[in-house]
Scaffold this motif. Structure first.
Motif, PDB file in Angstrom:
ATOM      1  N   SER A 132       4.513   6.971 -11.947  1.00 31.59           N
ATOM      2  CA  SER A 132       5.155   8.278 -11.786  1.00 31.59           C
ATOM      3  C   SER A 132       6.252   8.272 -10.735  1.00 31.59           C
ATOM      4  O   SER A 132       6.927   9.289 -10.561  1.00 31.59           O
ATOM      5  CB  SER A 132       4.102   9.325 -11.403  1.00 31.59           C
ATOM      6  OG  SER A 132       3.599   9.090 -10.090  1.00 31.59           O
ATOM      7  N   LEU A 133       6.448   7.143 -10.045  1.00 27.13           N
ATOM      8  CA  LEU A 133       7.457   7.093  -8.992  1.00 27.13           C
ATOM      9  C   LEU A 133       8.848   7.274  -9.579  1.00 27.13           C
ATOM     10  O   LEU A 133       9.219   6.629 -10.561  1.00 27.13           O
ATOM     11  CB  LEU A 133       7.378   5.768  -8.235  1.00 27.13           C
ATOM     12  CG  LEU A 133       6.136   5.547  -7.365  1.00 27.13           C
ATOM     13  CD1 LEU A 133       6.159   4.156  -6.725  1.00 27.13           C
ATOM     14  CD2 LEU A 133       6.040   6.612  -6.283  1.00 27.13           C
ATOM     15  N   SER A 134       9.615   8.152  -8.960  1.00 25.65           N
ATOM     16  CA  SER A 134      10.987   8.411  -9.398  1.00 25.65           C
ATOM     17  C   SER A 134      12.014   7.962  -8.374  1.00 25.65           C
ATOM     18  O   SER A 134      13.196   8.251  -8.532  1.00 25.65           O
ATOM     19  CB  SER A 134      11.174   9.904  -9.681  1.00 25.65           C
ATOM     20  OG  SER A 134      10.899  10.677  -8.508  1.00 25.65           O
ATOM     21  N   GLY A 135      11.575   7.272  -7.333  1.00 18.63           N
ATOM     22  CA  GLY A 135      12.488   6.815  -6.293  1.00 18.63           C
ATOM     23  C   GLY A 135      11.821   5.763  -5.436  1.00 18.63           C
ATOM     24  O   GLY A 135      10.660   5.393  -5.652  1.00 18.63           O
ATOM     25  N   PRO A 136      12.542   5.262  -4.432  1.00 18.22           N
ATOM     26  CA  PRO A 136      11.984   4.204  -3.576  1.00 18.22           C
ATOM     27  C   PRO A 136      10.766   4.694  -2.801  1.00 18.22           C
ATOM     28  O   PRO A 136      10.721   5.823  -2.306  1.00 18.22           O
ATOM     29  CB  PRO A 136      13.145   3.856  -2.626  1.00 18.22           C
ATOM     30  CG  PRO A 136      14.377   4.371  -3.300  1.00 18.22           C
ATOM     31  CD  PRO A 136      13.957   5.567  -4.083  1.00 18.22           C
ATOM     32  N   ALA A 137       9.770   3.832  -2.714  1.00 17.29           N
ATOM     33  CA  ALA A 137       8.548   4.111  -1.953  1.00 17.29           C
ATOM     34  C   ALA A 137       8.066   2.807  -1.331  1.00 17.29           C
ATOM     35  O   ALA A 137       8.236   1.731  -1.906  1.00 17.29           O
ATOM     36  CB  ALA A 137       7.460   4.722  -2.831  1.00 17.29           C
ATOM     37  N   GLN A 138       7.476   2.906  -0.166  1.00 18.19           N
ATOM     38  CA  GLN A 138       6.972   1.732   0.547  1.00 18.19           C
ATOM     39  C   GLN A 138       5.577   2.016   1.068  1.00 18.19           C
ATOM     40  O   GLN A 138       5.316   3.101   1.604  1.00 18.19           O
ATOM     41  CB  GLN A 138       7.899   1.370   1.718  1.00 18.19           C
ATOM     42  CG  GLN A 138       7.402   0.185   2.544  1.00 18.19           C
ATOM     43  CD  GLN A 138       8.254  -0.073   3.774  1.00 18.19           C
ATOM     44  OE1 GLN A 138       9.147   0.714   4.082  1.00 18.19           O
ATOM     45  NE2 GLN A 138       7.992  -1.156   4.467  1.00 18.19           N
ATOM     46  N   ILE A 139       4.691   1.050   0.904  1.00 15.97           N
ATOM     47  CA  ILE A 139       3.334   1.118   1.452  1.00 15.97           C
ATOM     48  C   ILE A 139       3.273   0.125   2.605  1.00 15.97           C
ATOM     49  O   ILE A 139       3.427  -1.081   2.402  1.00 15.97           O
ATOM     50  CB  ILE A 139       2.277   0.807   0.388  1.00 15.97           C
ATOM     51  CG1 ILE A 139       2.361   1.814  -0.757  1.00 15.97           C
ATOM     52  CG2 ILE A 139       0.880   0.826   0.996  1.00 15.97           C
ATOM     53  CD1 ILE A 139       1.416   1.509  -1.898  1.00 15.97           C
ATOM     54  N   LEU A 140       3.070   0.624   3.796  1.00 20.42           N
ATOM     55  CA  LEU A 140       3.067  -0.198   5.007  1.00 20.42           C
ATOM     56  C   LEU A 140       1.673  -0.190   5.611  1.00 20.42           C
ATOM     57  O   LEU A 140       1.116   0.880   5.886  1.00 20.42           O
ATOM     58  CB  LEU A 140       4.084   0.327   6.016  1.00 20.42           C
ATOM     59  CG  LEU A 140       4.104  -0.342   7.387  1.00 20.42           C
ATOM     60  CD1 LEU A 140       4.493  -1.814   7.271  1.00 20.42           C
ATOM     61  CD2 LEU A 140       5.046   0.376   8.346  1.00 20.42           C
ATOM     62  N   VAL A 141       1.113  -1.380   5.806  1.00 11.85           N
ATOM     63  CA  VAL A 141      -0.189  -1.548   6.460  1.00 11.85           C
ATOM     64  C   VAL A 141       0.073  -2.211   7.807  1.00 11.85           C
ATOM     65  O   VAL A 141       0.581  -3.332   7.861  1.00 11.85           O
ATOM     66  CB  VAL A 141      -1.148  -2.394   5.610  1.00 11.85           C
ATOM     67  CG1 VAL A 141      -2.499  -2.528   6.308  1.00 11.85           C
ATOM     68  CG2 VAL A 141      -1.316  -1.780   4.224  1.00 11.85           C
ATOM     69  N   ARG A 142      -0.255  -1.525   8.873  1.00  9.67           N
ATOM     70  CA  ARG A 142       0.018  -2.028  10.215  1.00  9.67           C
ATOM     71  C   ARG A 142      -1.222  -1.917  11.081  1.00  9.67           C
ATOM     72  O   ARG A 142      -2.130  -1.119  10.798  1.00  9.67           O
ATOM     73  CB  ARG A 142       1.185  -1.262  10.855  1.00  9.67           C
ATOM     74  CG  ARG A 142       0.913   0.213  11.054  1.00  9.67           C
ATOM     75  CD  ARG A 142       2.163   0.977  11.457  1.00  9.67           C
ATOM     76  NE  ARG A 142       2.687   0.524  12.734  1.00  9.67           N
ATOM     77  CZ  ARG A 142       2.405   1.122  13.896  1.00  9.67           C
ATOM     78  NH1 ARG A 142       1.582   2.169  13.922  1.00  9.67           N
ATOM     79  NH2 ARG A 142       2.920   0.697  15.014  1.00  9.67           N
ATOM     80  N   ALA A 143      -1.264  -2.763  12.103  1.00  9.89           N
ATOM     81  CA  ALA A 143      -2.359  -2.734  13.082  1.00  9.89           C
ATOM     82  C   ALA A 143      -1.900  -1.945  14.302  1.00  9.89           C
ATOM     83  O   ALA A 143      -0.820  -2.184  14.837  1.00  9.89           O
ATOM     84  CB  ALA A 143      -2.759  -4.149  13.490  1.00  9.89           C
ATOM     85  N   GLU A 144      -2.713  -1.017  14.721  1.00  9.49           N
ATOM     86  CA  GLU A 144      -2.375  -0.125  15.824  1.00  9.49           C
ATOM     87  C   GLU A 144      -3.427  -0.259  16.922  1.00  9.49           C
ATOM     88  O   GLU A 144      -4.625  -0.342  16.642  1.00  9.49           O
ATOM     89  CB  GLU A 144      -2.313   1.318  15.322  1.00  9.49           C
ATOM     90  CG  GLU A 144      -1.851   2.319  16.355  1.00  9.49           C
ATOM     91  CD  GLU A 144      -1.873   3.739  15.816  1.00  9.49           C
ATOM     92  OE1 GLU A 144      -1.027   4.539  16.242  1.00  9.49           O
ATOM     93  OE2 GLU A 144      -2.741   4.034  14.973  1.00  9.49           O
ATOM     94  N   ARG A 145      -2.956  -0.293  18.161  1.00  8.99           N
ATOM     95  CA  ARG A 145      -3.879  -0.371  19.291  1.00  8.99           C
ATOM     96  C   ARG A 145      -4.669   0.927  19.432  1.00  8.99           C
ATOM     97  O   ARG A 145      -4.152   2.010  19.180  1.00  8.99           O
ATOM     98  CB  ARG A 145      -3.110  -0.665  20.588  1.00  8.99           C
ATOM     99  CG  ARG A 145      -2.433  -2.027  20.609  1.00  8.99           C
ATOM    100  CD  ARG A 145      -1.652  -2.209  21.895  1.00  8.99           C
ATOM    101  NE  ARG A 145      -2.523  -2.205  23.054  1.00  8.99           N
ATOM    102  CZ  ARG A 145      -3.029  -3.295  23.599  1.00  8.99           C
ATOM    103  NH1 ARG A 145      -2.763  -4.475  23.076  1.00  8.99           N
ATOM    104  NH2 ARG A 145      -3.798  -3.229  24.662  1.00  8.99           N
ATOM    105  N   VAL A 146      -5.918   0.794  19.857  1.00  6.05           N
ATOM    106  CA  VAL A 146      -6.822   1.930  20.014  1.00  6.05           C
ATOM    107  C   VAL A 146      -7.138   2.103  21.492  1.00  6.05           C
ATOM    108  O   VAL A 146      -7.504   1.134  22.178  1.00  6.05           O
ATOM    109  CB  VAL A 146      -8.121   1.724  19.206  1.00  6.05           C
ATOM    110  CG1 VAL A 146      -9.073   2.890  19.425  1.00  6.05           C
ATOM    111  CG2 VAL A 146      -7.800   1.551  17.734  1.00  6.05           C
ATOM    112  N   ASP A 147      -6.978   3.314  21.978  1.00  2.46           N
ATOM    113  CA  ASP A 147      -7.295   3.642  23.359  1.00  2.46           C
ATOM    114  C   ASP A 147      -8.543   4.527  23.368  1.00  2.46           C
ATOM    115  O   ASP A 147      -8.553   5.624  22.802  1.00  2.46           O
ATOM    116  CB  ASP A 147      -6.125   4.366  24.022  1.00  2.46           C
ATOM    117  CG  ASP A 147      -6.383   4.638  25.495  1.00  2.46           C
ATOM    118  OD1 ASP A 147      -7.291   3.994  26.066  1.00  2.46           O
ATOM    119  OD2 ASP A 147      -5.695   5.497  26.083  1.00  2.46           O
TER     120      ASP A 147
END
Length: 310
Positions: free
Chosen positions: A172-187
């Motif tokens: 169903s995508l009609s335009g650019p899309a990006q799936i980003l998986v990142r690691a984030e620090r936890v405080d």
């Protein structure tokens, strides 16, 4: 009515077309250019240099041309890889935020042989009040945080249903899309502080003691390990050919459609507001920095000093 034989679509739709002998137009241009250079050099010096000497000189050049034409490194064609390396070596390494061009260094700075800094060009121009990232001529981008589901613990029927729903969203995508998986620090500082404060109001001393022990356990883990959490981001980009407002409306509408379709998988799509988007962009510049660190910005004419610990 006969529809004929079905057409097989290659998996890599961005693969370059093969022109002659399995070579692309780019590879043929490199091979042809190498052959043309060698032939021209032979016409110029062939009558004055022995043929064996010409072959000794031409052989490494020909091998280099073949390697550049057909070689790849990390999935990138070798000619583009070498061009990127040359462009990197020639580009300035000292970049500063500047709207136009970098201002000259003050007279009291000893500019020996250091190159003059160049303006830092970032793709993001700013973050609007609605949380959208202004990309200038490239349009706008909307960022949303997506929850996760446990795929391995599902039954085969449930896995097929998840894949089907996710595939339907991709179709169903009609335009650019990006799936980003990142690691984030936890405080865990705020969590530990809240746990200790709430322990005072517990009805039984044993519960209070257990809460304090759990807070000490969390503090010990936070001190001995770098705690990370996985963050999944969905980035939707829309060009601004019809204006920024129209692009923003399309980006937000596409996020709503993604939230509606992916909810069938048990996923929650939460668009980021302006402060969250700004914090996300700031963390990209220094991923190793603690999330609670305070960033101070110097004025344009302010002298930056650094104190030494004693």
């Amino acid at each position: 009515m006969s529809w004929g034989q079905p057409v097989r679509i290659p998996a890599d739709i961005e693969q370059e077309d093969r022109i002659v002998g399995g070579f692309t137009a780019r590879q043929l241009a490199i091979l042809g250019g190498t052959g043309g250079i060698l032939y021209t050099a032979y016409l110029i010096i062939g009558d004055r240099v022995p043929l064996a000497m010409c072959a000794v000189v031409a052989l490494p050049v020909g091998i280099l041309g073949v390697l550049v034409a057909i070689g790849r490194r990390d999935g990138v064609p070798l000619d583009r890889y070498l061009l990127a390396a040359v462009r990197y070596q020639r580009s300035p390494k000292s970049l500063v935020p500047a709207p136009g061009k970098a201002a000259p260094a003050p007279s009291w700075v000893a500019a020996r042989s250091d190159p003059r800094p160049a303006p830092l060009r970032l793709p993001a121009r700013g973050v609007a009040n609605d949380g959208l990232i202004d990309l200038g001529p490239d349009g706008v981008a909307a960022v949303a945080e997506v929850s996760t589901v446990s795929f391995a613990l599902r039954t085969p029927e449930e896995q097929d249903a998840l894949v089907s729903v996710f595939g339907g969203w991709l179709n169903s995508l009609s335009g650019p899309a990006q799936i980003l998986v990142r690691a984030e620090r936890v405080d865990l500082t705020e969590t530990i502080t809240t746990l200790v404060e709430n322990a005072r109001g517990l009805p039984h001393p044993a519960l209070t003691d257990a809460a304090h022990k759990h807070a000490a356990f969390l503090a010990d883990i936070s001190a001995r390990h770098d705690l990370l959490r996985r963050q999944v981001l969905l980035v939707i980009r829309e060009p601004s050919a019809k204006g920024r407002d129209a692009a923003a409306a399309r980006a937000l509408r596409r996020l709503d459609e993604a939230a509606r379709l992916l909810s069938a998988c048990g996923l929650t799509v939460r668009p980021l507001d302006a402060p969250a988007t700004g914090a996300l962009l700031a963390s990209c510049f220094d991923p190793a920095a603690p999330p609670t660190s305070e960033i101070e910005f110097a004025a344009q004419d302010e002298v930056i000093t650094r104190g030494e610990r004693r």
